[in-house]
Design a protein around this motif. Sequence first.
Motif, PDB file in Angstrom:
ATOM      1  N   PRO A 689       0.840  -1.202   0.000  1.00  0.00           N
ATOM      2  CA  PRO A 689       0.000   0.000   0.000  1.00  0.00           C
ATOM      3  C   PRO A 689       0.878   1.256   0.000  1.00  0.00           C
ATOM      4  O   PRO A 689       2.062   1.222   0.346  1.00  0.00           O
ATOM      5  N   LEU A 732      -4.836   1.494  -0.779  1.00  0.00           N
ATOM      6  CA  LEU A 732      -4.689   0.064  -1.022  1.00  0.00           C
ATOM      7  C   LEU A 732      -5.289  -0.248  -2.393  1.00  0.00           C
ATOM      8  O   LEU A 732      -6.342   0.289  -2.751  1.00  0.00           O
ATOM      9  N   TYR A 733      -4.696  -1.170  -3.130  1.00  0.00           N
ATOM     10  CA  TYR A 733      -5.095  -1.392  -4.522  1.00  0.00           C
ATOM     11  C   TYR A 733      -4.752  -2.828  -4.918  1.00  0.00           C
ATOM     12  O   TYR A 733      -3.922  -3.484  -4.280  1.00  0.00           O
TER      13      TYR A 733
END
Length: 815
Positions: A689, A732-733
């Motif tokens: 992140p 966050l991804y």
Amino acid sequence: MKRLAPYLAFVLGIVITVLLLRSFSAAQPKGIRLTRGDAIPIADGGARQIGIPVDQAWKVLSWQDSPRLRKELEPKLELRRQAADDPVIGPRLGSYRRMYYRRGLEKYPEYGYVTVDARTGNVLTARLRLRNEEVGAKLPWQKLRARADAFVHSRTFRGAPSPQFESARPTEYRARTDWTFRYRIKSNFPTGNVVPYLYVYFVGDRFAGWELAEEYADGSSFRGETSEIAGILARYAMNFTLLLALLIIFLKKYHAGEVGVGTGSILFAMVVLCCLIADSIMGGPAIEGSSTGGLDARLTAWTYMTFKFLLYDLIVAVLVFFGWSVGESYARERWGERLASFDALLRRDPFNATVGRSVIRGVLFAPAVAAAAFLSGGIALALKIVHVSMGIGTEMIVDLGGPFVVFLFSLLDAIVYPVLALCLLAGWHRRRALVVGIVMTLIVGMVGAVGDVPTDPFVPRLLFDFGGISAVIAIFLGYDLLTTAVALFGGTLISLAAPFMSVAQGHMSSQINFTVAAPLVVLTVFGLAARLTGREVTYTYEDLAPHVRRIIERERVKAEIDAANRIQAALLPVESPRLAGASVASHYRAATEIGGDYFDFLRQPNGEIGIAFGDVSGHGLTSGIVMAMAKAALLVQVDVDPSPRTVLNVLNEIVIKTAPRRILMTFFFGLLDPVSQRLRFSSAGHLDPYVYRARQRRLEPLSSWGFPLGVRRREPFREHIVYFTAGDRLILYSDGLIEAIDDDGEPFGFDRFERVLLDSGHLPAEEIKKALLGSIRKFTRNRPPEDDQTLVVVSFDRPAAREEEIEEAAYATAT
């Protein structure tokens, strides 16, 4: 009630039809006894008497009436009824005309023609014509007048009692002079501006026959109705529009293996056969008055009929092919029971109770279809926007080939319009917009003149042609396709033939009655016999056609995927949590119906928020199941021990024991304290992140190296702590955002991702989300994602409770 409805409809249909027939029969040729076959030998005998070479000619029998009298009398209902009995006007209202054409020469001038009174069999007209270059005498009219008068006084002419000489009109040719002697007929019948005459003809010095004729008293020319052209164009436009739409749908479904062509081909062949038979019968009469250059009459007829077949009949046949193929595909999904009896016919198994029941119901509903057509036409009559006319049904009987043509057209309607109704109604019902399908079917039926009744002008008639097609729609929605087809067949027979049948007599009446009654009696007897077998047709899955089984299988899989999709949607958070001093924005988009990404917000008893973020390798149903399993285990574990490292250890064991081999899952879990703005987290191979530090305007990755869940040999998970200050952002991804590709296959990448975060990091969480997703969409030009895309942004908007302590420990690690 549904079982009694056909019997009630039968009784009401007969009653309504009988009550309305008087209004619609006023313009019918009253008292006709002779059929077309009866008139032919009479006409040929009259032709031979005036020198027409009958045996050398190509002959056509059609119907002739006076367009001037028709235009004058049809709008006047009671006057039209009285006109049939007038000795002058009655014989002029209609008669059989036998044309004799030269073979191998241009169509006009013909050898001549003869008209026969359809009530008495008397010859009303007999005329001989010569070609323009044929030689004859050039005499003054005075030398022929005595012969003309002698002929007129030698007999009594029906339709021309007591003729009085008025004038002689010459027609000059290079080799001769033809004369027409006009005898005016006195009549007390009110015909307005129309004056009846008797013409006597001479070609050169040769007697060439006589003819009943009418002229306008003021010498004006006749002007016919042109509104019918608009109707013809509307039908062509409708046919080609439907053809294009159904072609697109058909190709799509055929490519997907969802349509079959066997039944559609049979229906296509049936329509083509009916059209070819009808065209061959109607060819000559249908093109009376038309010519094609120097072609003779027979070639002219075949030319016109060929164009009609290619540009209209064939289009209708193709429409039926596409309509059935597409409509069956839609109907099998939800309306399969409406095709059961029709299926039995296609399987060459018609003698059973299922088919018999549908046939009997169809016969019972037939009068109701006709009654509905007469009712809607009666509304237009009552509003006086139309008037009664002879109608297309009577024209078919007396002009275009006889009652058998009515049978053919009824059969065509029974194939074409139920199939189109099936396609439109089933297709829109599948889209949960049945009302749209009903409206479209109504329009198609009105333009196609389903249940046409004898009224004019054309355009107002078309607007009130909704009765027959409305009955068709109601029967289909209430029963089945075969019932609808039989009902429309019988209803069309009745609506086309009944007005003329009510005034016909003798041999003509017997022929029409037989044409209408015989098919309905045969259908009734067959239906009763089939019904008495007691054998119902039931189909097992193996009996269905391969494309139907594919449709059913796809629908089953689709239903299961839809259910799984709903379950997965329930696993994801409905809305972002509300935090004191912070805001959260999230986004989720699956690459397929079922995604493998997962995120959630789990509120803890001590006020902390658990942030879970996972990504199962791949996407689709398997990944979705693993994700659901992980969430179930997570919900149990956080109630026991929510510490991040413990959570990952438990999830890892569960994934190893239950998930298929080669299925891995990256996972991030953290506990966020919104008061102190502290995050404790552990990561199992998930992408690091980002933290956007507002004071330094820089990005800081939260590195936490670890193996994904599902790896057996691994190092222990590590737990980390990070603190945030006012203005910081946590992002966050999933890798679906980083690996989104453009048309050239180039991925969006970390560099572009970080650049967008640096440019928009000072914005609120929702705006950061929009900036990232907008940049990715612009880069990929809205290409569908090839992997699931998930994003969570946390924006810290206010200082923490003990900011001075937080600043001292910006980033700490615990073991």
